[in-house]
Design an enzyme around this catalytic site. Structure first.
Site, short mmCIF file in Angstrom:
data_model
loop_
_atom_site.label_atom_id
_atom_site.label_comp_id
_atom_site.label_asym_id
_atom_site.label_seq_id
_atom_site.Cartn_x
_atom_site.Cartn_y
_atom_site.Cartn_z
N ASP A 22 40.65 16.26 1.22
CA ASP A 22 40.04 17.57 1.09
C ASP A 22 38.61 17.43 1.62
O ASP A 22 38.08 16.32 1.70
CB ASP A 22 40.04 17.99 -0.39
CG ASP A 22 39.37 19.32 -0.62
OD1 ASP A 22 39.56 20.22 0.22
OD2 ASP A 22 38.66 19.46 -1.63
N ASP A 24 35.55 19.81 0.88
CA ASP A 24 34.50 20.13 -0.09
C ASP A 24 34.65 19.29 -1.34
O ASP A 24 35.71 19.27 -1.97
CB ASP A 24 34.56 21.61 -0.45
CG ASP A 24 34.13 22.49 0.71
OD1 ASP A 24 33.02 22.29 1.22
OD2 ASP A 24 34.92 23.37 1.12
#
Length: 242
Positions: A22, A24
């Protein structure tokens, strides 16, 4: 730094695994930048976004967040797209001024690549954000696949983003492990049939990531061998050999 133990454990041709990051809260500590950019946008529209509001929806697509803050049907598709563009431009301005990379990220990426892992980004963010983060990290060449919010129609916890990343890596889902900082992302990884590592980042706590197969407080706690064993276990469960 790559240890001697890691040097002698490259992945064999018949046992190739992938790691899907991922963005963020995993590649970049973007919590404060996203919170600030949502607050700026909301203030322009006469709405206050509290940190509790922000935490509840962090990790979802911008469309889903707009509808959560202002109500479904409040804006047209064109208006939502414009709000999204404005918010994300604020975010890029903020992180460009002071880029908050996650501790240990560059080292981990280099070690995984050297150990033979295929690497992907699986993010709900726009491609401009992903491009900026990879440029700031000087990590673009290390990634074999990138999936952004432009590539998917359903946000996490739907597994679409991770399934597409595995497809682009040319790997079965169970051969991939996801590194996530959000509960919805962990659920998406499991829905995709993948192992999930929960990374405790700004605004998260270990309890919120309890569904993960492994919870760590820093990327510095991870090694190629740890991630390899997590994936091997998932493959064994999938094949019924565990």
């Amino acid at each position: 730094m790559t240890t001697e133990h890691e040097k002698i454990l490259p992945q064999s041709a018949e046992e190739t695994f992938g790691v899907i990051f991922d963005m963020d809260g995993v590649l970049v500590d973007s919590y404060h930048a996203h919170f600030q950019s949502w607050r700026e946008l909301a203030a322009e529209l006469g709405v206050e976004v509290t940190e509790a509001d922000f935490v509840r929806h962090f990790g979802r697509t911008s469309r889903e967040i707009v509808e959560a803050y202002w109500g479904e049907g409040r804006f047209t598709d064109e208006e939502i797209a414009e709000l999204d563009r404005r918010k994300e431009s604020y975010y890029r301005r903020i992180i460009s001024q002071n880029f908050p990379e996650m501790p240990g990220v560059r080292s981990l990426l280099s070690r995984l690549k050297a150990a033979g892992f295929r690497l992907a980004v699986g993010s709900s963010g726009p491609p401009e954000n992903v491009r900026l983060v990879l440029e700031k990290l000087e990590a673009g060449p290390l990634f074999d696949a990138v999936v952004t919010g432009m590539d998917v129609t359903r946000g996490k916890p739907d597994p679409q983003v991770f399934l597409l990343a595995a497809k682009r890596l040319n790997l079965p889902p169970e051969h991939c492990v996801v590194i996530e900082d959000a509960p919805v992302g962990i659920r998406a990884a499991h829905a995709a049939g993948m192992a999930a590592v929960g990374l405790v980042s700004t605004g998260r706590d270990p309890q919120s990531l309890a569904e993960a197969d492994l919870v760590v407080h820093s990327l510095e706690d991870l090694t190629p061998e740890i991630l390899r064993e997590l994936t091997r276990t998932k493959v064994a469960k999938h094949t019924g050999k565990l």
